[in-house]
Design a protein around this motif. Structure first.
Motif, short mmCIF file in Angstrom:
data_model
loop_
_atom_site.label_atom_id
_atom_site.label_comp_id
_atom_site.label_asym_id
_atom_site.label_seq_id
_atom_site.Cartn_x
_atom_site.Cartn_y
_atom_site.Cartn_z
N PHE A 14 73.47 -45.76 -68.12
CA PHE A 14 74.26 -46.03 -69.32
C PHE A 14 73.45 -45.78 -70.60
O PHE A 14 74.01 -45.40 -71.63
CB PHE A 14 74.80 -47.47 -69.30
N SER A 15 72.14 -46.01 -70.54
CA SER A 15 71.33 -45.76 -71.73
C SER A 15 71.24 -44.27 -72.02
O SER A 15 71.26 -43.85 -73.19
CB SER A 15 69.92 -46.36 -71.58
N GLU A 16 71.15 -43.45 -70.98
CA GLU A 16 71.16 -41.99 -71.19
C GLU A 16 72.49 -41.54 -71.79
O GLU A 16 72.53 -40.70 -72.70
CB GLU A 16 70.92 -41.27 -69.86
N ALA A 17 73.58 -42.11 -71.29
CA ALA A 17 74.90 -41.77 -71.82
C ALA A 17 75.03 -42.21 -73.28
O ALA A 17 75.60 -41.49 -74.11
CB ALA A 17 75.99 -42.43 -70.98
N LEU A 18 74.45 -43.36 -73.61
CA LEU A 18 74.54 -43.87 -74.97
C LEU A 18 73.76 -43.00 -75.95
O LEU A 18 74.13 -42.87 -77.11
CB LEU A 18 74.03 -45.32 -75.02
N ILE A 19 72.68 -42.39 -75.48
CA ILE A 19 71.92 -41.47 -76.32
C ILE A 19 72.82 -40.31 -76.75
O ILE A 19 72.82 -39.89 -77.91
CB ILE A 19 70.68 -40.94 -75.57
N PHE A 20 73.61 -39.82 -75.82
CA PHE A 20 74.56 -38.75 -76.13
C PHE A 20 75.61 -39.23 -77.13
O PHE A 20 75.93 -38.55 -78.11
CB PHE A 20 75.22 -38.28 -74.84
#
Length: 421
Positions: free
Chosen positions: A196-202
């Protein structure tokens, strides 16, 4: 380290440990508290050295190189277009080197506090993920702060949520190696946090941060021994999640991909400017040209630390009204323009040293061996982010960015010590 009393141990060990562990929280609030924390740790450590009359901790070749670079910065600021901001940055740059040595020393004395730092990052990531997705779907975060086009969570107008997550992600992922096992009940929770943190970066719309986290992922996948599958799973899972979110709400996708293509003029969509293809954007291209012109006029010493913002207004260097900014948005271009080829030698030497050791590790990998541990590879992926030349970057003299970088350095020494023990 030696302590003669409980009070000494509290002041010289416990207090700095708490300050260090809380830096992930401090970075969310901005540069002030995080900078105050590293400055206090550095001062307390210098006080300990003075009290013991023992400066042997600084007898380190890496610190000697840092010391030479620091002296050069001070010299450059004093004799090259002197101004208060430049001199202040150069003189107090010394605290970064002392801070790194201080934390290395504390880790050597007792590394038990690493878990506190680890769980502080964990809490920060969980809170930011919850708040960031809440803001994405509802238009405001839990404090009622409205979002514009980009998700920023508690960073508000700073828009550095993606930068924070991408720069602390690798050390968080690496430390999880020590504190989590695949059968641990918390293991799958952490996997979800990573995804989810990777997705939030996007979703933050920070294109540089999105590139950085993927560069870090590729670095770890190619060079690690036991993290290949885990890192690949988290990366692929986050991509699937992003595809789903982009299908529902394409706003972030439009900024990261469509707007980038438009700004680079790759589709020649601008009828008045159809012949030009830009490096990232027209603004970035004009920054780079302006900085290069400064370098051509000041090849040895540049125009001075943090002086790009001052000289970009000069008609001699300016390309257009887009030429000026606080910095030229590329590490290598900024070094050349502000501290010249002399400063560039330090940077390029670090790059060559980094590449040489990575190549050494890669050769050993083909032989079934390794030069770096998986934890070190995670940390080195952060260094790779900072050294990668072909991406827009922040100001190299920015306190917040420097702190986010140097947090990794003491752990590199600690990891090497663990690998050799």
């Amino acid at each position: 380290m030696i302590f003669n009393s409980v009070n000494e141990k509290i002041f010289f060990y416990t207090f700095p440990v708490y300050l260090f562990s809380l830096i992930p929280f401090f970075l969310i609030t901005g540069p002030f508290l995080s900078d105050l924390a590293i400055s206090l740790v550095a001062l307390i450590f210098l006080a300990y050295c003075y009290k013991r009359n023992d400066y042997s901790y600084f007898k380190n070749r890496y610190f000697y190189i840092f010391l030479i670079f620091w002296i050069y910065l001070v010299f450059n600021s004093l004799f090259n277009n002197l101004n208060f901001d430049s001199l202040k940055i150069s003189i107090f740059y010394f605290r970064y080197g002392v801070f790194v040595i201080a934390i290395i020393t504390l880790l050597g004395f007792n590394d038990g506090f690493v878990k506190y730092f680890f769980y502080c990052i964990f809490i920060c990531f969980v809170v930011l993920i919850f708040d960031g997705f809440y803001q994405y779907f509802f238009g405001e975060n839990i404090l009622g702060w409205k979002s514009s086009v980009r998700v920023s969570s508690f960073f508000g107008e700073e828009k550095i949520l993606g930068s924070y997550l991408s720069r602390l992600w690798p050390i968080f992922f690496g430390l999880s190696i020590f504190y989590l096992k695949k059968k641990d009940k918390l293991f799958f929770l952490f996997i979800l946090v990573f995804i989810f943190s990777e997705a939030l970066i996007f979703l933050s719309g920070d294109r540089s941060a999105f590139f950085n986290i993927n560069l870090s992922a590729i670095f770890v996948i190619l060079l690690s021994q036991k993290l290949f599958k885990l890192r690949l799973i988290t990366l692929c899972s986050s991509i699937v999640l992003l595809l789903i979110i982009s299908f529902i709400n394409p706003t972030a996708k439009e900024r990261v991909f469509d707007q980038t293509i438009k700004q680079m003029n790759l589709q020649n969509s601008n009828q008045d400017d159809y012949k030009n293809i830009y490096i990232f954007s027209k603004e970035h291209t004009h920054h780079y040209i302006t900085a290069y012109r400064m370098y051509l006029d000041n090849k040895i010493f540049g125009v001075g630390v943090k002086n790009f913002r001052k000289f970009c207004k000069n008609e001699k260097y300016s390309v257009s009204e887009l030429s000026c900014a606080s910095h030229p948005h590329n590490t290598y271009v900024q070094v050349l323009s502000e501290i010249g080829i002399t400063g560039f030698i330090f940077l390029i030497s670090i790059l060559f040293y980094f590449c040489f050791n990575i190549l050494k590790h890669l050769i050993l990998r083909f032989k079934g061996k390794s030069y770096f541990s998986d934890f070190e590879i995670c940390l080195l992926s952060v260094i790779a982010i900072y050294l990668w030349p072909f991406i827009p970057t922040g100001n190299i003299f920015n306190n917040w960015l420097n702190i986010a970088l140097i947090l990794n350095l003491p752990f590199l020494f600690w990891a090497k010590k663990l690998a050799n023990s």
